[in-house]
Structures are given as C-alpha cells and as structure tokens.
Design a protein around this motif. Structure first.
Motif: not given
Length: 204
Positions: A58-59, A61-63, A65-66, A74, A99, A102, A104
């Motif tokens: 998951v981590f 994947a987070g990287l 998606f940046s 995607w 969303s 999550n 901001d």
C-alpha cells in the motif's frame, strides 16, 4: 451489584470491541499477505509478515500515485471500467465515500451542518454536501435555490439525501465530524462527553 456490572460492561465493552475490530483487520490483512507470499512460492518468515507485506504494498502504491504517468494510467483504467453501469454505481459510491473521509484539513470544508424543520415542529441534523444539485435536477425542480442535504441515519452507514430550499435551512456552527458522530450514535457520544466532563469536574 447490578449497577456495578453495568458500569463495568459500559466501560470495557467499547475497548473490547475496538481491540477485536483492529485485531480482525490485522488478521485479515495478514492472511491476504500470506496468500500473496504463497502465490509467489515465498515462505512466511515470521508471524505478521503478511500484514507487513500488505502495508508495504500500500505504501509503494502511494508512492506510485505521486507519479504523473501512473496517475494518468490509473485514470484511464477507471474511465474504461466506469463504462459498465453496475461497476460505475458501486465503485463510484465507494470512491466518493473514500474522498469524503480523505479531505485535506488545509482546504476549506464544503460540508455545512444545518438544521431542517420537520412538519411536527421538530428539527433534524443534516449536512449540505454541495452548493448546487446536478443540472437535470435543477431543471426539474420548481423555482428556488435548492441544495442537496444528507440526513445520516443512526447506528448504520446509511443516509437519505433530500433536496431542500436554502431559505429553509438553519446553519449550525458545528464541525462535520462532531455532527456526524452525533447522528451516528443518536446523540450518545455527545452525552458521554458531557458526562465525562461532569465527572471530571466533580473529581477536581
């Protein structure tokens, strides 16, 4: 004796259920990680390795998606899958909820807590989720400034979205998170906080 048992139950039950839910989540993710290790014919070196593998994936994947190309790819996959009506309904709803969770904190909150008067004279707590309904609804509604208002049902992850005239809404200076917790627990969470503060003052 009865009151003592009830007091013990009310204090221990939330903690026990919370720990059980977190343990169940950990066990489920650990089993998923072990399944992935089995697929690639890799042994599980120690207990919890499956869970750590899932967290690492998951981590990663987070990287990924940046990175713009990954985000574009995607988005393209999403658009293709959203052509299927059933998938669009299920996936779109889950994505919108994710969303919402999550948001901001640095950005202004669009969810406004409001009160709506009922026919019997009572009031219900609702949330303005967007300032304007979709254009097809605007065209079909009578003349007026209509806004979608979410009414969260207590003790379940379900709610009702109703279109209400803005002039019939009473804005409340109350955070979305606290008001949502109030609705979900039928006010018990707010009562618990009040009782805790009251007992704390007495102990002082």
């Amino acid at each position: 004796m009865k009151q003592t048992l009830i007091r013990g139950l009310l204090n221990l039950l939330p903690m026990a259920l919370s720990l059980w839910l977190f343990w169940s989540l950990f066990a489920s993710l650990d089993e998923l990680g072990k399944l992935l290790l089995t697929i690639v014919h890799a042994p599980s070196p120690f207990p919890g390795a499956g869970f750590l593998l899932v967290v690492a994936l998951v981590f990663i994947a987070g990287l990924l998606f940046s990175v713009s190309p990954v985000v574009w790819l995607w988005s393209w996959v999403e658009r293709q899958l959203m052509r299927f009506p059933l998938f669009k309904s299920v996936y779109g709803s889950i994505r919108d909820i994710a969303s919402l969770m999550n948001r901001d904190p640095s950005k202004p909150k669009s969810q406004q807590t409001v009160l709506v008067r009922q026919a019997n004279g009572g009031y219900v707590v609702g949330f303005i989720m967007t300032d304007r309904p979709p254009q097809p609804l605007v065209d079909a509604l009578p003349e007026g400034d209509w806004v979608p208002v979410l009414f969260q049902l207590s003790y379940q992850m379900a709610g009702i979205t109703s279109l209400v005239k803005r002039e019939d809404l009473i804005k409340v200076d109350w955070s979305f998170e606290e008001a949502m917790r109030f609705n979900l627990t039928a006010g018990i969470s707010q009562s618990a906080v009040t009782d805790h503060d009251h007992h704390h003052k007495l102990s002082d």
